[in-house]
Design a protein around this motif. Structure first.
Motif, PDB file in Angstrom:
ATOM      1  N   SER A 287      67.011  21.657  77.388  1.00 59.18           N
ATOM      2  CA  SER A 287      67.389  20.472  77.610  1.00 59.18           C
ATOM      3  C   SER A 287      66.004  19.737  77.989  1.00 59.18           C
ATOM      4  O   SER A 287      65.060  20.072  78.196  1.00 59.18           O
ATOM      5  N   HIS A 288      65.938  18.186  78.005  1.00 59.14           N
ATOM      6  CA  HIS A 288      64.722  17.593  78.328  1.00 59.14           C
ATOM      7  C   HIS A 288      64.514  17.296  79.710  1.00 59.14           C
ATOM      8  O   HIS A 288      65.520  17.344  80.532  1.00 59.14           O
TER       9      HIS A 288
ATOM     10  N   GLU B  96      63.842  15.034  81.413  1.00 57.41           N
ATOM     11  CA  GLU B  96      64.073  13.964  82.145  1.00 57.41           C
ATOM     12  C   GLU B  96      65.926  13.830  82.622  1.00 57.41           C
ATOM     13  O   GLU B  96      66.227  13.064  83.290  1.00 57.41           O
ATOM     14  N   SER B  97      66.512  14.889  81.938  1.00 58.78           N
ATOM     15  CA  SER B  97      67.719  15.125  82.341  1.00 58.78           C
ATOM     16  C   SER B  97      67.997  16.726  82.220  1.00 58.78           C
ATOM     17  O   SER B  97      68.838  17.351  81.285  1.00 58.78           O
TER      18      SER B  97
ATOM     19  N   ASP C  57      74.713  22.074  85.891  1.00 56.21           N
ATOM     20  CA  ASP C  57      73.996  20.854  85.438  1.00 56.21           C
ATOM     21  C   ASP C  57      74.708  20.588  83.992  1.00 56.21           C
ATOM     22  O   ASP C  57      74.515  19.494  83.470  1.00 56.21           O
TER      23      ASP C  57
ATOM     24  N   LYS D 140      77.159  16.771  80.417  1.00 55.18           N
ATOM     25  CA  LYS D 140      76.446  16.473  79.357  1.00 55.18           C
ATOM     26  C   LYS D 140      77.071  16.918  77.922  1.00 55.18           C
ATOM     27  O   LYS D 140      78.209  17.445  77.849  1.00 55.18           O
ATOM     28  N   SER D 141      76.364  16.558  76.850  1.00 57.57           N
ATOM     29  CA  SER D 141      76.720  17.021  75.576  1.00 57.57           C
ATOM     30  C   SER D 141      75.964  18.094  75.034  1.00 57.57           C
ATOM     31  O   SER D 141      74.800  18.229  75.295  1.00 57.57           O
TER      32      SER D 141
ATOM     33  N   PHE E  23      69.130  17.708  68.713  1.00 58.92           N
ATOM     34  CA  PHE E  23      68.586  17.568  70.022  1.00 58.92           C
ATOM     35  C   PHE E  23      67.303  16.769  70.289  1.00 58.92           C
ATOM     36  O   PHE E  23      67.194  16.097  71.067  1.00 58.92           O
TER      37      PHE E  23
ATOM     38  N   GLY F 212      67.547  13.312  70.497  1.00 54.47           N
ATOM     39  CA  GLY F 212      68.452  12.669  71.777  1.00 54.47           C
ATOM     40  C   GLY F 212      69.895  12.390  71.474  1.00 54.47           C
ATOM     41  O   GLY F 212      70.418  11.816  72.319  1.00 54.47           O
TER      42      GLY F 212
ATOM     43  N   VAL G 238      72.138  14.968  71.286  1.00 56.62           N
ATOM     44  CA  VAL G 238      72.967  15.597  72.259  1.00 56.62           C
ATOM     45  C   VAL G 238      71.770  15.986  73.432  1.00 56.62           C
ATOM     46  O   VAL G 238      70.723  16.002  73.279  1.00 56.62           O
ATOM     47  N   ASP G 239      72.673  16.462  74.223  1.00 57.39           N
ATOM     48  CA  ASP G 239      71.529  16.538  75.625  1.00 57.39           C
ATOM     49  C   ASP G 239      71.187  18.006  75.621  1.00 57.39           C
ATOM     50  O   ASP G 239      70.140  18.302  76.235  1.00 57.39           O
ATOM     51  N   VAL G 240      71.917  19.075  75.353  1.00 58.69           N
ATOM     52  CA  VAL G 240      71.608  20.392  75.276  1.00 58.69           C
ATOM     53  C   VAL G 240      71.714  21.025  73.894  1.00 58.69           C
ATOM     54  O   VAL G 240      72.596  20.854  73.025  1.00 58.69           O
TER      55      VAL G 240
END
Length: 328
Positions: free
Chosen positions: A118-119, A121-122, A129, A133-134, A175, A178, A180-182
């Motif tokens: 994941s990035h 920033e999130s 966690d 999230k997506s 990913f 941005g 998707v989150d994960v």
């Protein structure tokens, strides 16, 4: 996993054809090994063993070939075009449960080194966690195939995780953009490449650390070859054991050996990182050869598969594997 059923059908169709198992030259017996995928650092120790003459000293002429997926690699073994195949253990277990006449003869990664990225920033650094999230998902993709099991074991609500289905070839790009989150990747191959390409420092959640243990790098052989060619294959695995230990001690040598055939691959630094990550993923069992298979690893994997699909009555553990070829 319908492709496994198709592969079993191919095996049935091929039983009437001649099976070529191990050829023999004037100087050494030949072992043909097929990987399930294209070249990567996970395979470096095989090339190191060949480059340094470890297989030759064992009286073996080893041929190593790239692959195009676990399905074709397993088919090549079943049809006698290859003696051994290197595939994810979970795919081999699924195929055997469905009737494929192969056995796992070495399991170098009892737990596949799969992580969720994941990035920063999130970040997703612990299972909770993931809620909200997506996550990128594709057919047969390890990190999401057993997501419900992962959620249950970590007491999180899977309904709060948005799985976005997409082609496996675009998961990482989606990913990075941005969308998707994960995304799930292999620590041993994908992660070093992504870090070099993007210069990013991702947040990482290690799936095995949080209870999702999926058998990874494994070697399979046709059932009848285990007995008929035991002497040759034992020598092969003793030599492979030596090659893995050499790769641990000399990652630069393993990198150089792989780069002799992977000249268009990533930088030496990235390949070396893949080699070192692979070495860390292969546990050394006290008083046992590398690749030793524990009954519990197979039984747990069968239960994992049964949790997400109907597999019928589980086969006995002995149907899936043997340690006979690892005996010294």
């Amino acid at each position: 996993m319908s492709y496994i059923r198709n592969l079993v059908s191919m095996a049935v169709l091929s039983t009437g054809s001649a099976v070529v198992l191990l050829s023999q030259s004037a100087f050494a017996e030949t072992v043909n090994l097929r990987f399930s995928w294209k070249l990567k650092g996970e395979y470096a120790f095989f090339y190191l063993g060949k480059n340094k003459g470890i297989y030759r000293d064992a009286g073996i002429d080893v041929n190593l070939g790239e692959g195009a997926g676990a399905q074709s690699a397993l088919a090549a073994v079943v049809q006698g075009r290859e003696d051994l195949a290197v595939v994810p253990g979970i795919f081999a277990i699924t195929a055997i449960q469905k009737g494929m006449p192969v056995k796992i003869v070495a399991l170098y990664q009892p737990a596949a080194p799969v992580v969720l990225l994941s990035h920063q920033e999130s970040p997703v650094e612990k299972p909770a966690d993931l809620e909200g999230k997506s996550i990128a998902s594709a057919v047969g993709e390890t990190s999401t195939a057993y997501l419900d099991v992962f959620c249950s074991r970590n007491r999180i609500d899977c309904s709060k995780i948005k799985k976005i289905n997409m082609d496996s070839q675009i998961r990482i790009s989606q990913f990075m953009q941005g969308k998707v989150d994960v995304v799930g990747v292999y620590r041993t191959s994908d992660l070093p490449l992504l870090k070099e390409k993007t210069g990013s420092n991702f947040a990482v959640l290690d799936l095995p650390e949080f209870g999702l243990v999926v058998p990874g790098l494994a070697v399979v052989a046709r059932v009848d070859a285990v007995e008929k060619n035991a002497a040759v294959l034992r020598r092969f695995f003793v030599a492979t054991d030596k090659a893995i230990e050499m790769a641990r001690r000399e990652p630069d040598a393993a990198t150089a050996a792989l780069k002799t055939v992977w000249q268009v691959g990533p930088s030496d630094a990235i390949v070396r990182e893949q080699v070192e990550a692979t070495s860390r993923s292969i546990p050394a069992a006290a008083a046992k050869p590398l690749g030793w298979i524990e009954d519990s690893a197979i039984s747990d994997a069968v239960r994992l598969i049964a949790a997400v699909e109907d597999i019928g009555a589980p086969r006995p553990p002995a149907s899936f594997y043997t340690n006979e070829l690892l005996a010294r």
